[in-house]
Structure formats: C-alpha cells, structure tokens
Write an enzyme that holds these catalytic residues in place. Structure first.
Site, PDB file in Angstrom:
ATOM      1  N   SER A 178      52.767 -22.713 -34.722  1.00 29.90           N
ATOM      2  CA  SER A 178      53.405 -23.352 -35.879  1.00 29.90           C
ATOM      3  C   SER A 178      54.779 -23.932 -35.569  1.00 29.90           C
ATOM      4  O   SER A 178      55.283 -24.735 -36.333  1.00 29.90           O
ATOM      5  CB  SER A 178      53.505 -22.352 -37.027  1.00 29.90           C
ATOM      6  OG  SER A 178      54.106 -21.153 -36.594  1.00 29.90           O
ATOM      7  N   HIS A 226      47.321 -23.388 -38.974  1.00 33.97           N
ATOM      8  CA  HIS A 226      47.730 -24.794 -38.863  1.00 33.97           C
ATOM      9  C   HIS A 226      46.620 -25.686 -38.324  1.00 33.97           C
ATOM     10  O   HIS A 226      46.840 -26.870 -38.088  1.00 33.97           O
ATOM     11  CB  HIS A 226      48.974 -24.927 -37.980  1.00 33.97           C
ATOM     12  CG  HIS A 226      50.240 -24.628 -38.711  1.00 33.97           C
ATOM     13  ND1 HIS A 226      50.825 -25.511 -39.586  1.00 33.97           N
ATOM     14  CD2 HIS A 226      51.008 -23.522 -38.730  1.00 33.97           C
ATOM     15  CE1 HIS A 226      51.919 -24.972 -40.089  1.00 33.97           C
ATOM     16  NE2 HIS A 226      52.055 -23.762 -39.589  1.00 33.97           N
ATOM     17  N   LYS A 254      47.815 -24.256 -46.599  1.00 30.09           N
ATOM     18  CA  LYS A 254      48.400 -25.410 -45.907  1.00 30.09           C
ATOM     19  C   LYS A 254      47.544 -26.649 -46.195  1.00 30.09           C
ATOM     20  O   LYS A 254      47.616 -27.179 -47.281  1.00 30.09           O
ATOM     21  CB  LYS A 254      48.559 -25.077 -44.426  1.00 30.09           C
ATOM     22  CG  LYS A 254      49.664 -24.026 -44.263  1.00 30.09           C
ATOM     23  CD  LYS A 254      49.915 -23.561 -42.872  1.00 30.09           C
ATOM     24  CE  LYS A 254      51.173 -22.701 -42.872  1.00 30.09           C
ATOM     25  NZ  LYS A 254      51.022 -21.465 -42.090  1.00 30.09           N
TER      26      LYS A 254
HETATM   27  C1  LIG Z   1      51.504 -20.096 -42.396  1.00 29.97           C
HETATM   28  C2  LIG Z   1      50.855 -19.215 -41.421  1.00 29.97           C
HETATM   29  C3  LIG Z   1      50.243 -18.021 -41.835  1.00 29.97           C
HETATM   30  C4  LIG Z   1      50.341 -17.528 -43.234  1.00 29.97           C
HETATM   31  O1  LIG Z   1      49.570 -18.254 -44.123  1.00 29.97           O
HETATM   32  P1  LIG Z   1      49.876 -18.158 -45.703  1.00 29.97           P
HETATM   33  O2  LIG Z   1      48.603 -18.546 -46.329  1.00 29.97           O
HETATM   34  O3  LIG Z   1      51.008 -19.089 -45.977  1.00 29.97           O
HETATM   35  O4  LIG Z   1      50.252 -16.736 -45.964  1.00 29.97           O
HETATM   36  C5  LIG Z   1      49.588 -17.272 -40.869  1.00 29.97           C
HETATM   37  N1  LIG Z   1      49.534 -17.659 -39.588  1.00 29.97           N
HETATM   38  C6  LIG Z   1      50.122 -18.796 -39.154  1.00 29.97           C
HETATM   39  C7  LIG Z   1      50.023 -19.189 -37.720  1.00 29.97           C
HETATM   40  C8  LIG Z   1      50.808 -19.597 -40.060  1.00 29.97           C
HETATM   41  O5  LIG Z   1      51.404 -20.712 -39.632  1.00 29.97           O
END
Ligand SMILES: *Cc1c(COP(=O)(O)O)cnc(C)c1O
Length: 404
Positions: free
Chosen positions: A191, A219, A250
């Site tokens: 990320s 992602h 996301k």
């Molecule tokens: C954003 C993210 C999460 C968490 O996801 P949410 O649905 O926002 O809790 C988990 N792992 C990675 C790699 C992320 O970038």
C-alpha cells in the site's frame, strides 16, 4: 482539603498523552484531519477548499456510483439500517449470504466469509488459523492488520526482507524441522510503494516447504486481474493460495473485508474468527451496495472502468516522469513520491494542498523512519486535465522544496 479539590489538583493519569502529543506537534508530524464536505470524487471539497483528489482509495469511483447507491437505498428502505446482532446470533441476513456466494463465484473459490473490514478480516483470520506452536513468515512491509493478527495468534513471527524470496527461503531452511503449522503471508499490492508481491515464487516456496499460503489483496481487489479479480488472477496462481483476503472498502467503494478459500476454512472461521463472533455484521445497505459493486465489476462497464484506471495510471506516471519524478518500484496506481524527512513530507503535502492538490504525507509509523513520502493514488474517474494540473502543481511545489 476536600476530596474533590485533592482530585482536581492531581495531574490526570493521562497527562503523559498530552506531553507526547505536544512533542509530535512541535516536530510538525501531527497533521489535522482533512474533512471532506460532499462526495468522495476526483475533484472534491476538503476543509472548505476544492482540490484535485489524489488521496482516496476509491480506484473505480464506486463510492458514488448510481447502481451502488440505488442498491443501498433500496435495501435500507426494505430492511432498515442495522443488522441488530453478530453473525453467529441473529445478525446473518440473506443479503450477507448472497454477498459471500457472489464473491466466491467472482474469485472462483469454494467459499467466502465477509467481515466488517479488511482489518478485521486479516486480524481475525490469522489469529484463528494459527496458534502458539505455529510459525508466521511475513514480508517486512505487510499491513498493520496482518501484524496485529500475527501477534494475537501468539505464533512465532519471522520477517523476511521486502519482496525478497531468497530471504524467505532462508527462514524456511532454518525452520525446516518446525513442528507446528507454517504460514507465508504477503500483501498482494503493497500500500505504500504500489509494488506487486512475488506471488508465484512465494507459492513455490509454500509448496516446497509445506506452508499455508495467504495473501492480502486489499489494494488489488478491483485493480489487478480480469475485471479486478486480484493478484492470484493477475499472476495466474489459481489453486495455489489457500487464503485470499480482500477489502470492500477501497475499489469496491463501500466498507468491509472478506476471506476466500475452501469451504472448511470458511466454516471454521464462522466458528473461530473473533470479529465475526463478537462484532455486529454489516448493515443491509452496505451488504447490498457490495453486491451491486461485484455485479458491476463483472460486467462490461466494470471491465471498462478497470481499463480506464490503468490508462490513467500510465498517463499520470508518464507526466510525472517528464517532470523529473522517480518511482521505480511502483507497478500500480499507487505512486509514492519520496521525500525522506517526515516534517518535510508534511510540509510538501500542506503546500500542495494550498496549491489545490491533495496527496497525503505518510511517515513513521506507517512507513519506516527516514522514508517519508507523499502518496498519490490515481482513479478511473480522474480526467486527463485533472492529472495534468496535478502533475504541474506537484512539480512546482516540489521544486520549491528541492524534492524534484
Ligand atoms: C486498507 C488495507 C487493509 C484494511 O482494509 P479496510 O477494509 O480499510 O479495513 C488491509 N490490508 C491492506 C494491505 C490495506 O491496504
């Protein structure tokens, strides 16, 4: 002195928090929250100012898509605003079951369980599947929710160098006689740098050393693979990954997380994953919006949106490179603009915002000390003119700070 007066004159037992906070403020590393007024869009109003938005994970523009809104509103009208219980008591609605079946079909796996977030999906799964006799082998840049899950499991944690397959194998050789279960775990797309994991090579190691293979596709869902099916599809690792985590927060545009795998894995998580057992399930509107998102993804419009995302990514990267920016590692719409010192990264982000572009600064503890950066994320819904203006502004402000 009365008891009340004695209490009032004592410092609060929380006073050390105020000291830490003041320290962060003095260092210029305690930014205020930016407040969005209106929709999460490529041009949006934050803190009362209209800016070009390079800050959100809304890769495909689904947070405001009409088909998701419609599904959410209809479900809310029909079923109300809350699920009213945890999944294992009375909070499993037909909508939740349908969503899980739909995701499992989309990902071409036996079964799926939906969690309240990607964070709880990771933390709840790792801690349910592994125990204190077990071993977790984890990329050093894995997401915080994986790290927390690993800690909660009480398993032994060994960290391999970022994307370094040889270092991962070194750990596997050193632990060849390990008695417990072993798990190799990696983010699909990292990320903070936008890199893709060396998944085929890690799968080969998992097969060679008899490990469980797990990937966090937060992602990558909606970004990589056919119609956004994720890293496993993108790198053709079908059938080689035992646990695939994804997020619904996301590219999917709503909120939540999911785990895909075998029917037994999912049935076991229904019984043992603590966020599933002890925290209330999605409101009907959210579950319905997620269903609409997968229906959309799996349609020609979904395919078009994913293609547009990648076309915009290529375009923006080319424009940034023309202006002297370098981001060798990024292979995805996540573009890190390296600054180094954390206070300078915050200054860059602030000046950029004043000039009409929002790209957040990330510093410790999100990334290592001395590796602070801005992170820009491109979406399918940015127009070329937005991306050109953003590239110009990044270059102008970057020059004043000696970043480019
Ligand atoms: C954003 C993210 C999460 C968490 O996801 P949410 O649905 O926002 O809790 C988990 N792992 C990675 C790699 C992320 O970038």
């Amino acid at each position: 002195m009365s008891d009340a007066a004695a209490t009032a004159s004592k410092p609060s037992p929380l006073h050390y928090i105020s000291e830490h906070l003041q320290d962060l403020r003095n260092k210029g590393t305690a930014p205020k929250l930016r407040v969005l007024d209106g929709e999460q869009k490529p041009v949006a109003v934050f803190d009362g100012k209209e800016i070009i938005n390079l800050a959100s994970n809304n890769y495909l523009g689904l947070t405001t898509h009409k088909s998701l809104r419609k599904a959410s509103l209809e479900a809310t009208r029909k079923y109300g605003v809350g699920a009213g219980a945890v999944r294992t008591i009375a909070g499993t609605m037909k909508l939740h079951m349908e969503l899980e079946e739909q995701i499992a079909r989309f990902k071409n796996v036996e079964a799926c369980v939906v969690f309240q977030s990607g964070f709880t999906a990771n933390a709840g799964t790792v801690s349910a599947v592994l125990g204190k006799e077990d071993l977790i082998i984890s990329d050093e840049l894995n997401h915080a929710s994986i790290i927390d899950g690993a800690r909660l499991s009480k398993a032994t944690i060994k960290v391999f160098k970022h994307k370094d397959v040889q270092d991962c194998e070194r750990i596997l050789q050193e632990t060849a006689n390990w008695n417990g279960h072993k798990l190799i775990i990696t983010d699909g797309v990292f990320s903070m740098d936008g890199e893709i994991a060396p998944l085929p090579e890690l799968c080969t190691l998992a097969e060679k050393y008899n490990c469980i293979m797990m990937i966090d596709d937060a992602h990558s869902s909606g970004v990589l693979g056919r119609n956004g099916r994720g890293t496993v599809d993108h790198l053709n690792c079908h059938g080689r990954v035992h646990i695939q985590v994804g997020t619904l927060s996301k590219a999917i545009g709503a909120m939540g997380g999911y785990v895909c795998g075998s029917r037994d894995l999912i049935d076991y998580l229904y019984l043992r994953a603590r966020p599933f057992l002890f925290s209330t399930s999605h409101p009907p509107g959210t579950a319905a919006a997620c269903q609409a998102a997968f229906t959309l993804l799996d349609s020609p419009e979904g395919e078009r949106l994913v293609k547009k995302l990648w076309a915009n990514t290529k375009f923006f990267k080319r424009e940034l490179k023309k202006r002297g920016f370098q981001f060798k590692a990024s292979e995805t719409p996540i573009i890190p603009i390296h600054v180094g010192e954390v206070a300078k990264a915050f200054e860059f982000s602030r000046k950029l915002f004043d000039a009409g572009v929002f790209a957040p600064a990330v510093g410790y503890p999100t990334v290592a000390e001395g590796k602070a950066r801005l992170r820009a994320i491109v979406s399918a819904t940015h127009k070329r003119e937005h991306l050109l203006r953003a590239a110009d502004t990044l270059a102008e402000v970057g020059k004043t700070l000696g970043v480019v």
